[in-house]
Enzyme design. Structure first.
Site, PDB file in Angstrom:
ATOM      1  N   SER A 286       0.733  -1.237   0.207  1.00 50.29           N
ATOM      2  CA  SER A 286       0.016   0.044   0.028  1.00 50.29           C
ATOM      3  C   SER A 286       0.723   1.142  -0.026  1.00 50.29           C
ATOM      4  O   SER A 286       1.839   1.139   0.729  1.00 50.29           O
ATOM      5  CB  SER A 286      -0.723   0.001   1.222  1.00 50.29           C
ATOM      6  OG  SER A 286      -1.353   1.518   1.698  1.00 50.29           O
ATOM      7  N   LYS A 292       1.087  -3.109   5.090  1.00 51.00           N
ATOM      8  CA  LYS A 292       0.270  -4.149   4.179  1.00 51.00           C
ATOM      9  C   LYS A 292       0.783  -4.789   2.938  1.00 51.00           C
ATOM     10  O   LYS A 292       1.778  -4.653   2.554  1.00 51.00           O
ATOM     11  CB  LYS A 292      -1.015  -3.159   3.484  1.00 51.00           C
ATOM     12  CG  LYS A 292      -1.712  -2.423   4.444  1.00 51.00           C
ATOM     13  CD  LYS A 292      -3.353  -2.664   4.549  1.00 51.00           C
ATOM     14  CE  LYS A 292      -3.720  -3.562   3.728  1.00 51.00           C
ATOM     15  NZ  LYS A 292      -5.134  -3.460   3.268  1.00 51.00           N
ATOM     16  N   GLU A 299      -7.188 -10.248  -6.904  1.00 52.59           N
ATOM     17  CA  GLU A 299      -8.056  -9.409  -7.243  1.00 52.59           C
ATOM     18  C   GLU A 299      -8.497  -8.756  -8.534  1.00 52.59           C
ATOM     19  O   GLU A 299      -9.759  -8.809  -9.130  1.00 52.59           O
ATOM     20  CB  GLU A 299      -8.014  -8.110  -6.291  1.00 52.59           C
ATOM     21  CG  GLU A 299      -8.192  -8.169  -4.761  1.00 52.59           C
ATOM     22  CD  GLU A 299      -7.751  -7.190  -3.825  1.00 52.59           C
ATOM     23  OE1 GLU A 299      -8.018  -7.096  -2.860  1.00 52.59           O
ATOM     24  OE2 GLU A 299      -6.980  -6.530  -4.329  1.00 52.59           O
TER      25      GLU A 299
END
Ligand code: ARG
Length: 468
Positions: A286, A292, A299
């Site tokens: 991130s 993260k 996805e």
């Protein structure tokens, strides 16, 4: 070429009957060269076969055939080397190649289009393209299956909760879960293979829509291009894109299967599940939250199913209501086809890498099989073996589970006295069945998760992939 011959050659291959030049806006609107250039190899291969047939049928001389063949070789080499200049005013790949051929070799080039229309030509190109891509995709799917089978072998014996309604349902072998995907992608390959039967039919020789008065030999062309059969109806052949719909439908199912896998990987790699770890190389971070590690690959695969299913809808909608035979609407088939080929191929190959680099947290998976009364069905099966009708057994176990919830106990924690409150038929021999391993052991039905069955399935899968 002589000057008069040049004057007889309008810029457009079809310019003869036109008094005015085409409006620039129309050229821009109708051109497809910026995407159909991708068909150049197929277009050239089709032309090679066609030229050979024309010479064999004495519609052109052997010398003209040879000039055409060497001109086509030159053009192919230029396109390969990126030195070919594509001209949008020549609309599409067919006319860009043909016009350049005429410029290179003169009158012999102008004979190539004898007994041929762009309508059967483009139908041929799309079929050749989809034949190649279907085969490529089948090979990619085999690689993907291999990744699942390797993981299934490496994790053989590991147990995890199996889910229905995303609620823990019954314990299963991790390998059993993995082999479910092996089956799904196997069906996807079957579908592509089946579609190949319909793709693999030669449309060339249908000409514009009605066939030709010239003495062509379609069987010869079919042999040259390795088509097992020749289309039966010229009108159908130039207007048909069913085979492309089938391909897009098969591709949609592939992407859907990948999307379901992706959803599991997203869930499983979350802190909430901690079932698997995605390799760092296949995750992204991130820009604001330094801690993260995001599952962007699955996805994106999941997200891309939108365009793949959309492409299927696009082609279906293009075809709906089209009168026979060829209509220019059909030019709109290509972008969805190309986009689906690109998206699905890329997704399948990255999913294979992702799966090959996945690690399963076996301890955590096993932990998650405790709690949730996952051996309740085994208790019911036990009662059935004691001649209690299944529905009654179901009710007995339901009451037993309610008792466990109240007492805050697991099924294997119950004493024999506690169990007998619910059915007097229960004996000590029930206990092994109430444990996770006992439950797993008992699922020996064909296609079930029992270790012997999974071992067999795995062996079969390994054999199949070995022979692929
Ligand atoms: N670019 C066209 C297509 O992709 C080729 C066929 C054009 N035929 C015609 N009669 N305008 O469909």
């Amino acid at each position: 070429m002589t000057t008069t011959e040049k004057q007889n050659q309008p810029v457009k291959m079809w310019g003869g009957r036109f008094a005015e030049t085409t409006a620039a806006s129309v050229e821009a609107f109708t051109a497809s060269i910026h995407y159909d250039a991708r068909l150049y190899r197929h277009d050239i291969n089709g032309s090679r076969a066609h030229a050979k047939m024309l010479a064999k049928q004495e519609l052109i001389s052997n010398d003209e055939r040879d000039q055409i063949l060497s001109g086509l070789n030159e053009i192919e080499a230029e396109i390969d080397a990126n030195t070919f200049v594509f001209r949008p005013e020549l609309e599409d790949i067919h006319m860009n190649i043909e016009k350049t051929l005429v410029e290179k070799i003169g009158p012999a080039g102008a004979k190539l289009h004898t007994a041929r229309s762009r309508n059967d030509q483009v139908a041929l190109d799309v079929r050749l393209y989809l034949r190649e891509e279907s085969r490529r995709l089948i090979a990619l799917l085999t690689d993907l299956q291999r990744a699942f089978v390797t993981q299934a072998r490496e994790n053989l014996g590991a147990i995890m909760p199996g889910y229905t309604h995303l609620q823990r349902a019954q314990p299963v072998l991790v390998s059993h879960h993995l082999l479910a995907y092996y089956e799904m992608f196997g069906r996807d390959k079957d579908r592509l293979n089946d579609g190949l039967k319909r793709i693999n039919v030669l449309p060339l020789g249908s000409a514009a829509l009605a066939g030709t008065g010239l003495p062509i030999d379609r069987d010869f062309v079919a042999k040259e291009l390795d088509f097992p059969s020749v289309s039966a109806n010229s009108m159908d052949s130039v207007g048909d894109r069913d085979f492309a719909v089938e391909f897009l439908a098969a591709a949609s199912l592939i992407q859907l299967h990948l999307s379901r896998l992706s959803e599991e990987l997203v869930l499983w790699s979350s802190e909430e599940f901690r079932f698997v770890q995605l390799a760092d190389a296949y995750c992204t971070g991130s820009s604001i939250m330094p801690q993260k590690k995001n599952p962007d690959i699955p996805e994106l695969i999941r997200g891309k199913s939108g365009r793949v299913v959309g492409n299927l809808m696009t082609l279906l909608t293009i075809l709906k209501g089209l009168p026979l035979t060829y209509n220019r609407d059909l030019q709109e088939d290509k972008e969805p086809i190309f986009d689906t080929v690109d998206t699905v191929s890329q997704s399948v190959s990255i999913a294979a890498e992702l799966m090959a680099n996945l690690s399963f947290n076996q301890e955590r998976l096993l932990d998650c099989t405790h709690g949730g009364y996952m051996t309740a069905t085994d208790l019911a099966d036990y009662l059935v073996r004691k001649q209690i009708p299944f529905r009654e057994a179901h009710a007995i176990v339901g009451r037993t589970v309610a008792y466990c919830i109240k007492e805050n106990k697991e099924l294997p924690d119950l004493t024999i006295e506690e169990l007998r409150q619910f059915s007097a038929t229960i004996d000590e021999d029930v206990f092994p069945l109430l444990t996770i391993t006992g439950s797993m052991e008992s699922r020996r039905s064909q296609g079930g998760t029992g270790i012997e069955r999974v071992r067999e399935a795995l062996q079969l899968a390994e054999q199949n992939l070995g022979s692929n």
